[in-house]
Write a protein that holds these residues in place. Sequence first.
Motif, PDB file in Angstrom:
ATOM      1  N   UNK A  54      36.974  47.525  38.706  1.00  0.00           N
ATOM      2  CA  UNK A  54      35.740  48.240  39.045  1.00  0.00           C
ATOM      3  C   UNK A  54      34.545  47.315  38.858  1.00  0.00           C
ATOM      4  N   UNK A  55      33.708  47.246  39.871  1.00  0.00           N
ATOM      5  CA  UNK A  55      32.456  46.504  39.799  1.00  0.00           C
ATOM      6  C   UNK A  55      31.338  47.521  39.609  1.00  0.00           C
ATOM      7  N   UNK A  56      30.620  47.389  38.501  1.00  0.00           N
ATOM      8  CA  UNK A  56      29.544  48.320  38.165  1.00  0.00           C
ATOM      9  C   UNK A  56      28.220  47.567  38.223  1.00  0.00           C
ATOM     10  N   UNK A  57      27.337  47.985  39.092  1.00  0.00           N
ATOM     11  CA  UNK A  57      26.003  47.381  39.187  1.00  0.00           C
ATOM     12  C   UNK A  57      25.088  48.085  38.199  1.00  0.00           C
ATOM     13  N   UNK A  58      25.119  47.592  36.961  1.00  0.00           N
ATOM     14  CA  UNK A  58      24.394  48.217  35.861  1.00  0.00           C
ATOM     15  C   UNK A  58      22.958  47.707  35.790  1.00  0.00           C
ATOM     16  N   UNK A  59      22.141  48.452  35.075  1.00  0.00           N
ATOM     17  CA  UNK A  59      20.723  48.087  34.949  1.00  0.00           C
ATOM     18  C   UNK A  59      20.541  46.758  34.228  1.00  0.00           C
ATOM     19  N   UNK A  60      21.516  46.363  33.398  1.00  0.00           N
ATOM     20  CA  UNK A  60      21.418  45.076  32.689  1.00  0.00           C
ATOM     21  C   UNK A  60      22.314  44.012  33.307  1.00  0.00           C
ATOM     22  N   UNK A  61      22.668  44.190  34.576  1.00  0.00           N
ATOM     23  CA  UNK A  61      23.451  43.191  35.282  1.00  0.00           C
ATOM     24  C   UNK A  61      24.814  43.702  35.672  1.00  0.00           C
ATOM     25  N   UNK A  62      25.435  43.086  36.679  1.00  0.00           N
ATOM     26  CA  UNK A  62      26.725  43.569  37.177  1.00  0.00           C
ATOM     27  C   UNK A  62      27.867  43.291  36.216  1.00  0.00           C
ATOM     28  N   UNK A  63      28.810  44.248  36.139  1.00  0.00           N
ATOM     29  CA  UNK A  63      29.983  44.153  35.262  1.00  0.00           C
ATOM     30  C   UNK A  63      31.239  44.313  36.122  1.00  0.00           C
ATOM     31  N   UNK A  64      32.246  43.504  35.813  1.00  0.00           N
ATOM     32  CA  UNK A  64      33.535  43.613  36.503  1.00  0.00           C
ATOM     33  C   UNK A  64      34.609  43.932  35.482  1.00  0.00           C
ATOM     34  N   UNK A  65      35.167  45.139  35.544  1.00  0.00           N
ATOM     35  CA  UNK A  65      36.258  45.571  34.677  1.00  0.00           C
ATOM     36  C   UNK A  65      37.551  45.290  35.418  1.00  0.00           C
ATOM     37  N   UNK A  66      38.350  44.347  34.929  1.00  0.00           N
ATOM     38  CA  UNK A  66      39.533  43.912  35.682  1.00  0.00           C
ATOM     39  C   UNK A  66      40.789  44.658  35.274  1.00  0.00           C
ATOM     40  N   UNK A  67      40.732  45.486  34.208  1.00  0.00           N
ATOM     41  CA  UNK A  67      41.944  46.152  33.753  1.00  0.00           C
ATOM     42  C   UNK A  67      42.979  45.134  33.321  1.00  0.00           C
ATOM     43  N   UNK A  68      44.248  45.489  33.443  1.00  0.00           N
ATOM     44  CA  UNK A  68      45.302  44.582  32.986  1.00  0.00           C
ATOM     45  C   UNK A  68      45.725  43.586  34.065  1.00  0.00           C
ATOM     46  N   UNK A  69      44.918  43.432  35.107  1.00  0.00           N
ATOM     47  CA  UNK A  69      45.123  42.289  36.001  1.00  0.00           C
ATOM     48  C   UNK A  69      44.923  40.992  35.223  1.00  0.00           C
ATOM     49  N   UNK A  70      44.185  41.065  34.130  1.00  0.00           N
ATOM     50  CA  UNK A  70      44.058  39.960  33.159  1.00  0.00           C
ATOM     51  C   UNK A  70      43.838  40.596  31.798  1.00  0.00           C
ATOM     52  N   UNK A  71      44.834  40.459  30.899  1.00  0.00           N
ATOM     53  CA  UNK A  71      44.763  41.152  29.613  1.00  0.00           C
ATOM     54  C   UNK A  71      43.827  40.480  28.614  1.00  0.00           C
TER      55      UNK A  71
END
Length: 321
Positions: free
Chosen positions: A248-265
Amino acid sequence: MPSILSCRSGLVAMAILAFAAGLSACATPATHHPAIASNLGTPSRTSGLEASLTRPGTVTFRRVRFATWTGGRGTFIDRDDPRTSAVPPGSEEANIYAYVVDHPTRGRYLIDAGVSADLEPRLNGIMRRALADMAVRIDQTTGRLLAGQTAPRAVFLTHLHFDHIGGLIDLDHAAPVHLGPGDAAEKNRLNGLLGPPADAILEGFGPLKEWAFQADPDDGFAGVLDIFGDGSIWAIHVPGHSPGSTAYLVNATDGPKLIVGDAAHTRLGWEQAMPQPVAPGARVDAATSFERLRRFAAAHPEVEIFLGHQSRTGQAEAGVE
């Protein structure tokens, strides 16, 4: 978690293998819970996702650490792959995370579900023994975190493994649960022995809602969805760890975040490009998804990366960040 089998002590693993050898050839799905196509999300492409990074973020974002556990390095990297031979034996400390996202008009959402104190009693004896072997230490529960707060409108799962969905037990059953295609139907002979845990966790919820990914015209990822149609939160299909694994790519107010899950632990896997243990038939997908994520991260250093079970930078972490 790469495989619940790989996280157990030797004695428990041997017992499971002996039992599994006597099972019929018929595999059991990850859950018998019904699944339908999600009506949320607009199919898009990697270039559309990248364009959203140029605009100010609109949602607030928190990562929450719920629990810590310990596993041998073979839990996280494929010891049968010669590329891992230089990594010395040892253990890795891992965390169970979830993410709270507040959209200015759509409301609150969870990415993954955290942990519930009521999970362990719902599991069978082998699963409970596995948790003890992993020395799981719970710091926070989803129920305590959300007590007196706004309830989430829905949950977006990175995948269906129990350490990412356990906190659903603490949520209102009316909350829709979205996840990638194929996770619910994924079959494994061990699922019959393990419960499967997802059945116990999902009891009372409506049908799972599977993201309707379409092929990415840019071939940057397997599929890309603009969840709300406004570029604020994106679902990205990264199959391999599981068929429906979703970042999930979240365009947050303090900058973009990429949550990759267990594609990379862990940092070891992400920073040293170490392959993770997956079923033989999933190795190509896992490697492709991993390289796509790393290529995207390298092209967009402004994006903060959140790994499945460790901080990318290794800094000290609080229960709520």
